[in-house]
Design a protein around this motif. Sequence first.
Motif, short mmCIF file in Angstrom:
data_model
loop_
_atom_site.label_atom_id
_atom_site.label_comp_id
_atom_site.label_asym_id
_atom_site.label_seq_id
_atom_site.Cartn_x
_atom_site.Cartn_y
_atom_site.Cartn_z
N ALA A 23 0.86 -1.20 0.00
CA ALA A 23 0.00 0.00 0.00
C ALA A 23 0.89 1.24 0.00
CB ALA A 23 -0.91 -0.02 1.23
N SER A 24 1.05 1.85 -1.16
CA SER A 24 1.99 2.98 -1.25
C SER A 24 1.37 4.21 -0.61
CB SER A 24 2.34 3.26 -2.71
OG SER A 24 1.33 4.03 -3.31
N ARG B 280 1.49 7.27 -1.49
CA ARG B 280 0.83 8.14 -2.48
C ARG B 280 -0.49 7.53 -2.92
NH1 ARG B 280 4.77 9.64 -5.19
NH2 ARG B 280 4.68 11.90 -5.03
N GLY B 281 -0.48 6.21 -3.13
CA GLY B 281 -1.70 5.53 -3.56
C GLY B 281 -2.83 5.68 -2.56
N LEU B 282 -2.50 5.88 -1.31
CA LEU B 282 -3.52 6.07 -0.27
C LEU B 282 -3.75 7.55 0.02
CD1 LEU B 282 -2.58 3.21 2.24
CD2 LEU B 282 -4.16 3.15 0.32
N GLY B 283 -3.29 8.39 -0.88
CA GLY B 283 -3.54 9.83 -0.73
C GLY B 283 -2.80 10.44 0.44
N TRP B 284 -1.68 9.82 0.84
CA TRP B 284 -0.87 10.31 1.96
C TRP B 284 -1.68 10.36 3.25
CZ3 TRP B 284 3.79 9.97 0.22
CH2 TRP B 284 4.10 10.35 -1.08
N ARG B 285 -2.75 9.58 3.31
CA ARG B 285 -3.58 9.64 4.51
C ARG B 285 -3.10 8.61 5.54
NH1 ARG B 285 -8.95 8.79 1.85
NH2 ARG B 285 -7.57 8.37 0.11
N ILE B 286 -3.48 8.87 6.78
CA ILE B 286 -3.01 8.01 7.86
C ILE B 286 -4.14 7.82 8.86
CG2 ILE B 286 -1.98 10.04 8.98
CD1 ILE B 286 0.16 8.15 10.10
N THR B 287 -4.30 6.58 9.27
CA THR B 287 -5.32 6.25 10.28
C THR B 287 -4.79 6.67 11.65
OG1 THR B 287 -5.82 4.32 8.90
CG2 THR B 287 -6.71 4.32 11.14
N PRO B 288 -5.68 7.13 12.55
CA PRO B 288 -5.20 7.47 13.90
C PRO B 288 -4.39 6.32 14.50
CG PRO B 288 -7.46 8.19 13.61
CD PRO B 288 -7.10 7.43 12.38
N ARG C 78 -4.64 -0.84 17.71
CA ARG C 78 -5.67 -1.78 18.15
C ARG C 78 -6.05 -2.78 17.06
NH1 ARG C 78 -10.15 0.74 18.76
NH2 ARG C 78 -9.57 2.93 18.82
N SER C 79 -5.97 -2.32 15.82
CA SER C 79 -6.40 -3.21 14.72
C SER C 79 -5.36 -4.27 14.41
CB SER C 79 -6.68 -2.39 13.45
OG SER C 79 -5.47 -1.89 12.92
N GLY C 80 -4.10 -3.99 14.78
CA GLY C 80 -3.04 -4.95 14.43
C GLY C 80 -2.61 -4.86 12.98
N TRP C 81 -3.08 -3.82 12.28
CA TRP C 81 -2.76 -3.66 10.87
C TRP C 81 -2.25 -2.24 10.61
CZ3 TRP C 81 -2.72 -6.60 6.46
CH2 TRP C 81 -3.25 -7.89 6.55
N ALA C 82 -1.25 -2.14 9.75
CA ALA C 82 -0.73 -0.81 9.41
C ALA C 82 -0.35 -0.76 7.94
CB ALA C 82 0.51 -0.49 10.25
N THR C 83 -0.45 0.40 7.36
CA THR C 83 0.17 0.64 6.06
C THR C 83 1.63 1.03 6.34
OG1 THR C 83 -0.32 2.98 6.07
CG2 THR C 83 -2.01 1.51 5.16
N PRO C 84 2.47 1.03 5.34
CA PRO C 84 3.86 1.43 5.59
C PRO C 84 3.96 2.84 6.20
CG PRO C 84 3.72 0.29 3.50
CD PRO C 84 2.32 0.47 3.97
N LEU C 85 3.13 3.76 5.74
CA LEU C 85 3.20 5.12 6.29
C LEU C 85 2.75 5.12 7.74
CD1 LEU C 85 3.78 8.11 5.80
CD2 LEU C 85 1.44 8.38 4.97
N ALA D 229 16.65 9.85 -8.15
CA ALA D 229 15.39 10.12 -8.85
C ALA D 229 15.08 11.61 -8.66
CB ALA D 229 14.29 9.27 -8.25
N PRO D 230 14.13 12.15 -9.42
CA PRO D 230 13.79 13.55 -9.22
C PRO D 230 13.51 13.85 -7.76
CG PRO D 230 12.69 12.71 -11.15
CD PRO D 230 13.38 11.54 -10.50
N ARG D 231 14.00 15.00 -7.32
CA ARG D 231 14.06 15.30 -5.90
C ARG D 231 12.78 15.93 -5.36
NH1 ARG D 231 19.60 14.72 -4.70
NH2 ARG D 231 20.27 13.16 -6.18
N GLY D 232 12.71 15.96 -4.04
CA GLY D 232 11.61 16.64 -3.39
C GLY D 232 10.39 15.76 -3.24
N LEU D 233 9.32 16.36 -2.76
CA LEU D 233 8.11 15.60 -2.47
C LEU D 233 7.54 14.90 -3.68
CD1 LEU D 233 6.02 17.67 0.05
CD2 LEU D 233 6.33 15.20 0.06
N ALA D 234 7.67 15.54 -4.84
CA ALA D 234 7.10 14.93 -6.04
C ALA D 234 7.83 13.65 -6.42
CB ALA D 234 7.15 15.92 -7.19
N GLY D 235 9.03 13.47 -5.88
CA GLY D 235 9.80 12.29 -6.27
C GLY D 235 9.74 11.16 -5.26
N VAL D 236 9.12 11.37 -4.11
CA VAL D 236 9.19 10.33 -3.09
C VAL D 236 8.11 9.27 -3.31
CG1 VAL D 236 10.24 11.85 -1.38
CG2 VAL D 236 7.73 11.66 -1.51
N GLU D 237 8.40 8.07 -2.78
CA GLU D 237 7.52 6.93 -3.05
C GLU D 237 7.20 6.13 -1.80
OE1 GLU D 237 6.20 5.82 -5.80
OE2 GLU D 237 7.13 7.03 -7.35
#
Lengths: 667, 640
Positions: free
Chosen positions: B306-307, B309-317, B323-330, B358-366
């Motif tokens: 689960a990248s 960027r693919g998850l819209g840079w969102r993060i679960t509390p 408590r869920s025992g599950w995490a995305t990499p972020l 690779a191209p630098r900055g936020l646009a280049g991160v994965e």
Amino acid sequence: MRRALSCVLLTMAPALAGASPFWDIPVEKLRQAASAVDAAAYPKADAVIIFDRREVEVEDSGLSRTVRHTLTRVLSPAGARELASQILPYDPLSADVAVLRCRVLTWDGKVRDVSPGDVLDVPDHQWLIYWNSRHRLVPVGKLDPGDLVELVTRRVGFTYALLDDGSEGGESRFVPPMKGHFYDIVPLWADVPAIEQRYRVRIAAAKALQYQIYNAAAEVSDRREGDSRVVTVVVRDFVPLDREPGMAALSDVAPKLLLTTAADWNAKALWFHGVQEDAGSFEVTPEIRALAESVTRGLPTPESKVAALNHWVAENIRYIGLHMGEGEGYTLHPAAMTLADRGGVCKDKAGMLVALLRAVGLESYAAMTMAGERIEYLAADQFNHCVTVWRRGDGEAILLDPTWIPGVREMWSSREQQQEVLLGLPEGADLLTTPLSPPEAHPLEVSIRSRLDAAGDLEGTMTVRADGQSDAALRRIYRNRLRAEWRAVDESWLVQVAPDAELIRIDRPDPDDLSKPWAMTLSFRIPGYATRLDDGTLLLTPLSARHPVGVASRADELHLSTEPQTRRYPTRVGCTRLVTLAETLTLPPGSRVEGLPKEARLDGNGRFESTWTVKGDTLAVKETLALTTRIVEPEQWPSLRAALVAFRDLAEATLSVRLAARKEVSR
Amino acid sequence: MTRRVLWVPVAFAALALAGGGLAQPQRPPLGAPVLTSTAGFPHPHTFAAVPGPDARYLELVDTFDVSADGTVVHERASRLQINSFLAMHRRHGESFFEYDPTVEQVEVIVNRTALPSGDVVEAPANAVVDDLPAAVQGNPNWAHLRRKVVVHTALEPGAIIELRVRITRQPKAAPFFELRVPLAADAEVGERLVELRAPTASGVWLPNGFAPGEHGTEGDRTVVRWRGASLPLVSHPSAMDLAVAVVGADETAVRALLTSRMAAAGPLPDQAGRKVTEAAREPDAERRLRAILKVFSESLRTSRAASPRGLGWRITPLDVVWRSGWATPLELAALTAAGLRHGGIEAVPALLAAKPGAPRGLAGVERAVVAVAWPAVAGDGGTGCEIRLIDPVDLGSPTPLEARFSDADAVLLGDLACGWRQPLPARQELKAVLAVQPDGAFSGSLGLVFSGAATPHGALVEDASAFASAAASRLAKGTKVTSVAVTRLDRGAAALALTVNGALAKPDRLGLVRVELGAAVQQPQLDHLPLPPDGWPEAIELPGPIESVAELSIELPEGWAVATLPRACSAENLLGAVAVAARVDGRTVRIRRTLRLSSWRVEVGETSNLRALLVAWRSPASQLLWLRPPAVRATEPAAP
């Protein structure tokens, strides 16, 4: 996202009946049951199933409801992660599943309830078959080693969506289409140890339930309660099987329980036949007739027509599963639909072929089989694949498989030999096992004519001929790669064993053209192929013995593990096969060869013969290896292993070629 | 356990108990009356493939229309001609669009196939299906995501798949919009257009380093177009040129937003805090760090694919994640960083480029990682600490990320006032000095020196003995380590000195002893690379700048001789160099084998350089030493 609301009603049912359900066990008793299990006895396990109990009620209609109660102890962090969520798959058209209870009994004495209302209803991630299958996702939550997970589920319905017309409400859609009949296939194996696995079914005594346990000992109770028959099977102390490389499917060798009310396979075959005919799956439309006539135009014999139509479906109907709604499952899509989509899964491709064959006046039906697993002789539905039968004029039934023969010069894939099949004939049929396909039907011949010079350079030509599944294995490598990469494939036949090989020329067929067996010829040069030793001799292993084509195609004869000296379980190879390696190697004049391996001749499940001889300045290598069965029983393994080891040893056997002194040469 | 399962198949006594004529079913006979041998059947050529590339986009257009309220309408229109069996049956039969139905809507406007006959076949309604993205399978926090599967029907060679899909994103999805689209595709592209239209007032930021676009205005709207023609296919997304633009924010604003999201995810859950406190009791600093990292990697299951960027840079509390025992990499990175801080180690979540340079900055991160402030050894620029980058999903990764990635490849979501080490090429050096006994047994020393991105820091901290044993066993099967000394260990360099003993292989039928050197100096990163022939269709990604030196000194006993040395070879070009040299000094064999690779990528047209290096590196003759023990030493004179 839908929530599993139905569980609220389901949990009320036992209360209304006034009896405590079998799964309503106090926490203390659950802990007591778990404490009787010594976790230290399973040092390699991530979890242990304390119990797994199923209670099945079968209605007269054949509809079944299963309540399953499991208690699992987490033993390791990996087990904790694995159990943090649980997936309960179902097909909405033929089954449903609900969670009645889920709770975690933590290692430190607390109890955490997971509300059934928090269970999520989620579509599956799908691949190639888009039938809208779903699962309930139970968010068990974070666990720690020592925790106990209790889960109670209720499942209703069948595995497959059958002939429901969708007009009835409630649970009627879960009634199996073979009305009044019940079957169940119960795997009694798991990835972790299981202390107690119990299956209890209550069914009307009038329904002649048959059952059998495979590959395990069990405690069994089979008794009458009024008009019902109650069968209880308990298997205790299961430990996961020690996997063997290349072993047969787990369902062939692990504990399982099969139950059915179908009298025999003949009844199932009759039903299957009727289902398709009633549904009009093979209706010949004008478009289908026109296509069949176009594909078979000018073909003189029934065999040539069958072949043309079978290959046409194999190559031009894409394997893709679209959901047609009611009737998906055992009902083959109407052939007109498959033709319009130019796509379908195995059953739809099989049905398309039936319709095309009928369009040109040939008698044809569908048949069911189980690819990769054994069908036991108890008529519980154990099928995962569908094929076609052509009934020849003499009454002989000929199997055709348009799903498994793209790029294959066969009518039926020999990768499905020694496999059970049930023909959907109008008069019914018994379960059959497909015969062996002899290794000679799948030859791979690698012939090399080569010349070694005094500098150790090797040049020559390599001719590769193959047919049957050996032909398909080579063709597939091209057909699965981009055309722009075919040059790399051409080189791979040599560079995987000799990276500095120079491919001078290659003549090979169009991989899509099945009209002739595979035949390709490569001209090559390999600088420094032989190594010069301190005494001037050249050291080499003949190129043929290194089986460069087998290396590049990852052939079974090179990759099936020979590590186990003996095996407990059957082994499965891709296909029977006859490999012939031959080389005529012209040596520098006057050379003397040392280190020739002795002739070998081994017989049995693996047959192997080899002769390496020198006559004059010519070294002749001839090796023949036959894999004679697809399923290799444990008692046959030593013979196959011996043949494979001998074959592979020769790939490492080095010869020394002592060059003639100059005066000897001139003489 | 008190009882064991009997593994003998049981014929099932219960059948007898049940009574009443339930005969034991029998297996069907082998070779029952059904025919599968179809010898004599012809096999006609029924697949009429079309010459040319396997498939080709005649047209591939992506347009993005950003409204003043932040709504984004993305339309993809394509016309793809399929020519081969591979294209029709394997590669192009379906199109996929992942989306979040809470903020996005996907409409399939056109899904039809134009046949070579001129007929056009509309796909049926059941050819469009919603399912679950594989990356979030099992993860209850993200189970609401969906993938729209568009199946293309009526395919045949030469047919053209016509597809038009509209994806509408609501303003609430995010306060900015990031356009990030590859120009190339998994098939050749005839004409390519990517177009962005956005209110000029919203601001359009075009980061450097990506595909250049034509930038202009039409009224009050900014229009950016990226065009391409006759683009070759690209198999790996990371190798594609990207059209990138950000609407509604610049680098600083986006970073501020992401940082605030991390903060808004809440504090470290109490239970996690207690576990960290427990782990932080480890007295050794390195082990303490790893113990805290393991609190999270062992407690949580990760949706690895689960990248961010693919998850819209969102993060679960974070408390929900825990408590869920599950995490995305972020989420795992955010939680781990919080845990490290709780344990007294300064750390922040960070975003990292897919590959260095690779191209630098936020646009280049994965990808999401954790940046840790660690007391500096030297060269920290006076901050007293230096930054370590740790992938919390892959703690088993033996080498340090910060040795490969520079500060320009990373975006820290928080402040760490630490210096960055300069990335260094991965270098490893092996020196083996072995003495062989008359019976073929050997003993000696093995020195291993690592620097830069080759430094197996994590593996050595975890278990230096296990690492040493693995290294020794590659010298010869069964080689044992008798002593290990880690003489240097930091993130950017390490050294080990081992003493070993073992035995050479037994003499073969010719009386020769075969010594394989390849395993001792293996470079597994090179094993998967293709040996590209002339005309290889695309660029090849490489494991990056690496250097490997192996020097073996093998002293032979009296009477032993060298039958042949590893064949000397060398290859050198712009991409790197390979050299193998060997000689005999008295009774000692000296072998030196070196590899240098200087790039991350080989461009189309330059792949012959890679081939030259790989041929030399993989040459069997350069990896084999043949020895002749005395019993069968040749007595005849060598041939001329």
